[in-house]
Write a protein that holds these residues in place. Structure first.
Motif, short mmCIF file in Angstrom:
data_model
loop_
_atom_site.label_atom_id
_atom_site.label_comp_id
_atom_site.label_asym_id
_atom_site.label_seq_id
_atom_site.Cartn_x
_atom_site.Cartn_y
_atom_site.Cartn_z
N SER A 82 0.81 -1.23 0.00
CA SER A 82 0.00 0.00 0.00
C SER A 82 0.84 1.28 0.00
N VAL A 87 -6.03 3.42 -3.08
CA VAL A 87 -7.08 2.41 -3.27
C VAL A 87 -6.60 1.06 -2.75
N ILE A 88 -5.38 0.71 -3.14
CA ILE A 88 -4.80 -0.55 -2.68
C ILE A 88 -4.66 -0.54 -1.15
N ILE A 90 -6.57 0.90 1.05
CA ILE A 90 -7.86 0.63 1.70
C ILE A 90 -8.19 -0.87 1.63
N GLU A 91 -7.95 -1.47 0.46
CA GLU A 91 -8.17 -2.92 0.31
C GLU A 91 -7.25 -3.70 1.26
N SER A 92 -6.02 -3.23 1.35
CA SER A 92 -5.03 -3.93 2.17
C SER A 92 -5.37 -3.88 3.66
N GLY A 94 -8.31 -4.13 4.91
CA GLY A 94 -9.24 -5.24 5.13
C GLY A 94 -8.50 -6.56 5.25
N LYS A 95 -7.52 -6.76 4.36
CA LYS A 95 -6.74 -8.00 4.38
C LYS A 95 -5.91 -8.08 5.66
#
Lengths: 131, 123
Positions: A82, A87-88, A90-92, A94-95
Motif C-alpha cells: 500500500s 485504493v490498494i 484501503i483494500e489492504s 481489510g486484508k
C-alpha cells in the motif's frame, strides 16, 4: 507509514523481552535442578511438578513470539503493497485486519494446546491415558 | 535392567523425569534431540520403553514415532507421549501411529512411576 514502524519496533522489543524471559527461567530451573541432584535431595510431588512449569512457560512464550512474527509479517506485507496507492491501501487494510484476527485465533489455540494441565479448561483428570 | 529412554528438548523436563525415576529399577538414557535418539536406535540401541515429548524442533514426537515404527527393533516398543498438548485430535494421531499412552505435563511423579511400572510390568 511511521506508526507501523513504531508498532514493529515495539513488537521487536516484546519479542526480545520474551526471549530473555525464556532464557532466565530455563537457567533458573536448571540451576535449581542441578542443586537438587548434586545434593541428592529428594523432591516431593509439588517440587517435581513446579520444575516442569519452566517447560510450559517456555512453550507459551515461544508461541506468542510466533504470533508476533506472524503479525509483523502481515504488517510488512501491508506496508509494501500500500506504499503508493490509496485504493490498494484501503483494500489492504481489510486484508490486514483478517490476517491479524487469524494470528490472534492461532495464538489463542496454541495457548490452550501448550498449557498442559496448568490452564486446561477441560477436565484433564490424572493426565495419563493408555490407548 | 530395562532401558527407558526420554526424549525432550527441555532440559528441565529431563531433569524432572531423571529425579522421579532415579529410585526405579531401570536404566535411563535421555536425549534433547529426537534425531540423536533415532540415530542410536538405528545403531543398535534397543530400549524397552520410549517416552517422548511432542513439540520439539527439527524432529517432533510424531515424526520420531513414525521413524521408530519403521525400524525392526522398535516397531513394537511401548512408547508414551509426555507433552503439554491436551487435544483429542493429537491423541488420535498418536494412537494411529501406535502410541501406547499419553501423559500430560506437568506430570504427577507417582503417576509417571506407575505408568512406567505398568508398561514394563516391573511389579
Amino acid at each position: 507509514m511511521k506508526f507501523l514502524n513504531s508498532i514493529n519496533d515495539l513488537l521487536d522489543h516484546i519479542k526480545n523481552v520474551e526471549n530473555d524471559t525464556i532464557e532466565l527461567s530455563r537457567d533458573s530451573s536448571i540451576k535449581i535442578a542441578s542443586f537438587i541432584e548434586r545434593n541428592k535431595l529428594e523432591v516431593d510431588d509439588d517440587v517435581a511438578e513446579a520444575l516442569q512449569y519452566q517447560d510450559i512457560i517456555s512453550q507459551q512464550l515461544s508461541a506468542t513470539i510466533e504470533a508476533i512474527e506472524s503479525v509483523q509479517s502481515s504488517i510488512n506485507l501491508f506496508e509494501h503493497s500500500s506504499k503508493n496507492d490509496e485504493v490498494i491501501a484501503i483494500e489492504s487494510i481489510g486484508k490486514l485486519h483478517k490476517k491479524l484476527n487469524d494470528s490472534l485465533e492461532k495464538a489463542k489455540d496454541r495457548r490452550k494446546a501448550f498449557s498442559g494441565k496448568v490452564l486446561a479448561e477441560d477436565d484433564v483428570e490424572d493426565g495419563i491415558e493408555f490407548f | 535392567m530395562p532401558l527407558v529412554i526420554f526424549v525432550d528438548d527441555s532440559e528441565t523436563a529431563l531433569a524432572s523425569t531423571r529425579m522421579v525415576t532415579s529410585s526405579m529399577p531401570i536404566e535411563v538414557k535421555q536425549y534433547t534431540e529426537a534425531q540423536t535418539a533415532l540415530a542410536e536406535i538405528q545403531a543398535g540401541m534397543t530400549p524397552d520403553l520410549i517416552i517422548t515429548d511432542l513439540n520439539m524442533p527439527v524432529m517432533n514426537g510424531f515424526e520420531f514415532l513414525a521413524e521408530i515404527r519403521k525400524h525392526p527393533t522398535t516397531k513394537r516398543t511401548p512408547t508414551l507421549m509426555l507433552t503439554t498438548e491436551t487435544k483429542d485430535e493429537m491423541k488420535a494421531q498418536g494412537k494411529a501411529l501406535g502410541l501406547t499412552g499419553w501423559i500430560v505435563k506437568p506430570f504427577n511423579p507417582a503417576q509417571l512411576k506407575q505408568a512406567i511400572t505398568r508398561v514394563l510390568r516391573l511389579s
